[in-house]
Write a protein that holds these residues in place. Sequence first.
Motif, PDB file in Angstrom:
ATOM      1  N   GLN A 135      20.372  -0.789   6.105  1.00  0.00           N
ATOM      2  CA  GLN A 135      19.517  -1.284   7.184  1.00  0.00           C
ATOM      3  C   GLN A 135      19.860  -0.606   8.500  1.00  0.00           C
ATOM      4  O   GLN A 135      18.973  -0.240   9.279  1.00  0.00           O
ATOM      5  CB  GLN A 135      19.654  -2.800   7.313  1.00  0.00           C
ATOM      6  N   SER A 136      21.159  -0.430   8.741  1.00  0.00           N
ATOM      7  CA  SER A 136      21.597   0.235   9.971  1.00  0.00           C
ATOM      8  C   SER A 136      21.187   1.702   9.963  1.00  0.00           C
ATOM      9  O   SER A 136      20.717   2.236  10.977  1.00  0.00           O
ATOM     10  CB  SER A 136      23.114   0.109  10.135  1.00  0.00           C
ATOM     11  N   ALA A 137      21.367   2.376   8.824  1.00  0.00           N
ATOM     12  CA  ALA A 137      20.980   3.788   8.721  1.00  0.00           C
ATOM     13  C   ALA A 137      19.471   3.941   8.916  1.00  0.00           C
ATOM     14  O   ALA A 137      19.019   4.872   9.596  1.00  0.00           O
ATOM     15  CB  ALA A 137      21.409   4.350   7.372  1.00  0.00           C
ATOM     16  N   THR A 164      22.240  12.516  18.347  1.00  0.00           N
ATOM     17  CA  THR A 164      23.451  12.641  17.536  1.00  0.00           C
ATOM     18  C   THR A 164      23.813  11.290  16.930  1.00  0.00           C
ATOM     19  O   THR A 164      23.575  10.244  17.540  1.00  0.00           O
ATOM     20  CB  THR A 164      24.643  13.158  18.360  1.00  0.00           C
ATOM     21  N   ALA A 165      24.368  11.347  15.739  1.00  0.00           N
ATOM     22  CA  ALA A 165      24.906  10.148  15.091  1.00  0.00           C
ATOM     23  C   ALA A 165      26.393  10.346  14.871  1.00  0.00           C
ATOM     24  O   ALA A 165      26.824  11.371  14.348  1.00  0.00           O
ATOM     25  CB  ALA A 165      24.201   9.885  13.756  1.00  0.00           C
ATOM     26  N   VAL A 213      21.381   4.968  24.323  1.00  0.00           N
ATOM     27  CA  VAL A 213      22.561   4.739  23.484  1.00  0.00           C
ATOM     28  C   VAL A 213      22.303   3.528  22.590  1.00  0.00           C
ATOM     29  O   VAL A 213      21.957   2.445  23.084  1.00  0.00           O
ATOM     30  CB  VAL A 213      23.821   4.494  24.340  1.00  0.00           C
ATOM     31  N   HIS A 214      22.473   3.700  21.293  1.00  0.00           N
ATOM     32  CA  HIS A 214      22.273   2.617  20.325  1.00  0.00           C
ATOM     33  C   HIS A 214      23.561   2.444  19.528  1.00  0.00           C
ATOM     34  O   HIS A 214      24.019   3.385  18.864  1.00  0.00           O
ATOM     35  CB  HIS A 214      21.109   2.937  19.389  1.00  0.00           C
ATOM     36  N   ALA A 256      18.677   3.444  12.579  1.00  0.00           N
ATOM     37  CA  ALA A 256      19.073   4.644  13.326  1.00  0.00           C
ATOM     38  C   ALA A 256      18.028   5.741  13.156  1.00  0.00           C
ATOM     39  O   ALA A 256      17.634   6.413  14.124  1.00  0.00           O
ATOM     40  CB  ALA A 256      20.442   5.121  12.858  1.00  0.00           C
ATOM     41  N   PHE A 257      17.567   5.928  11.926  1.00  0.00           N
ATOM     42  CA  PHE A 257      16.548   6.932  11.633  1.00  0.00           C
ATOM     43  C   PHE A 257      15.274   6.655  12.434  1.00  0.00           C
ATOM     44  O   PHE A 257      14.698   7.560  13.051  1.00  0.00           O
ATOM     45  CB  PHE A 257      16.246   6.936  10.134  1.00  0.00           C
ATOM     46  N   VAL A 258      14.839   5.403  12.449  1.00  0.00           N
ATOM     47  CA  VAL A 258      13.618   5.033  13.163  1.00  0.00           C
ATOM     48  C   VAL A 258      13.756   5.319  14.663  1.00  0.00           C
ATOM     49  O   VAL A 258      12.826   5.817  15.309  1.00  0.00           O
ATOM     50  CB  VAL A 258      13.290   3.540  12.932  1.00  0.00           C
ATOM     51  N   ARG A 259      14.918   5.027  15.220  1.00  0.00           N
ATOM     52  CA  ARG A 259      15.124   5.249  16.652  1.00  0.00           C
ATOM     53  C   ARG A 259      15.093   6.739  16.990  1.00  0.00           C
ATOM     54  O   ARG A 259      14.534   7.144  18.022  1.00  0.00           O
ATOM     55  CB  ARG A 259      16.440   4.614  17.102  1.00  0.00           C
ATOM     56  N   VAL A 260      15.685   7.554  16.127  1.00  0.00           N
ATOM     57  CA  VAL A 260      15.653   9.005  16.364  1.00  0.00           C
ATOM     58  C   VAL A 260      14.236   9.530  16.186  1.00  0.00           C
ATOM     59  O   VAL A 260      13.765  10.368  16.967  1.00  0.00           O
ATOM     60  CB  VAL A 260      16.640   9.725  15.426  1.00  0.00           C
TER      61      VAL A 260
END
Length: 253
Positions: A234-236, A161-162, A211-212, A239-243
Amino acid sequence: MLSVECVSGYVHQGNPIGQEDSVEGIDYYAVGLDKSKDTCVIIGSDVWGHRFVNTQLEADCYSEHLNVPCFVPDIFDGGAVPLGTLTGELDRRQEMDKFVKNNQFPKNVATVKRFIKHLRSLGYSKIAMMGFCWGGKVCIALSKEESLDSNYPSLLNAFATAHPPPLQMPTDVAQIQTPFVFVLAGDDTHIKAPMIQAIQETASTKNNISVHVFPGMKHGFAIRGNKSSQNVMQSADDAFVRVMSHFKSVLVD
């Protein structure tokens, strides 16, 4: 539960490549149907629903990077917030009140469970779900539920979830049964620093939750952030890469 931040953000430019369809009374967007026949991803949308271009473009990216179909069901049964609230054509407060009146999490959860049952009937044995904002709360609820089918050990294989709505702590995190990733905005009026800390502390007692936190980011940054801001993008992207890494580890590896 719903604030102005929930109906704020930017409409992204692009042309989704998937298609819209309906099954058992549930409308949905789907992309990559020619890819895997046993693995797929579901996206639980924010309040603008399955037809929001940002969400459809995100589904396209998930499908491409994971090489699987991606589905975005209408979890609101036709009751999503109109896009005019984002463009300024409609009164935000009035439309927010309508949305809250017509949508309750148990109803949204039941809709997704019906959709999951349909996907299982098609032969999808490995399914992950990502939820943005309102859809994130739906993910958390589903992650605590038992399987719908004795052939599968859990309801789904992975969740993420974001920037979800506020949680009931510590219960919402402590009761998660399925591998889960939280993407949290560091400057979110819904989940403020004390709740972020509570999520981190509870997650640290379990071995299936990551948790990020993205400092300085606002609610909604991962799905409707300002693409002209390098920091936001960059943050988005991070986040995408981590998911993606989380889903690959469960669905592909």
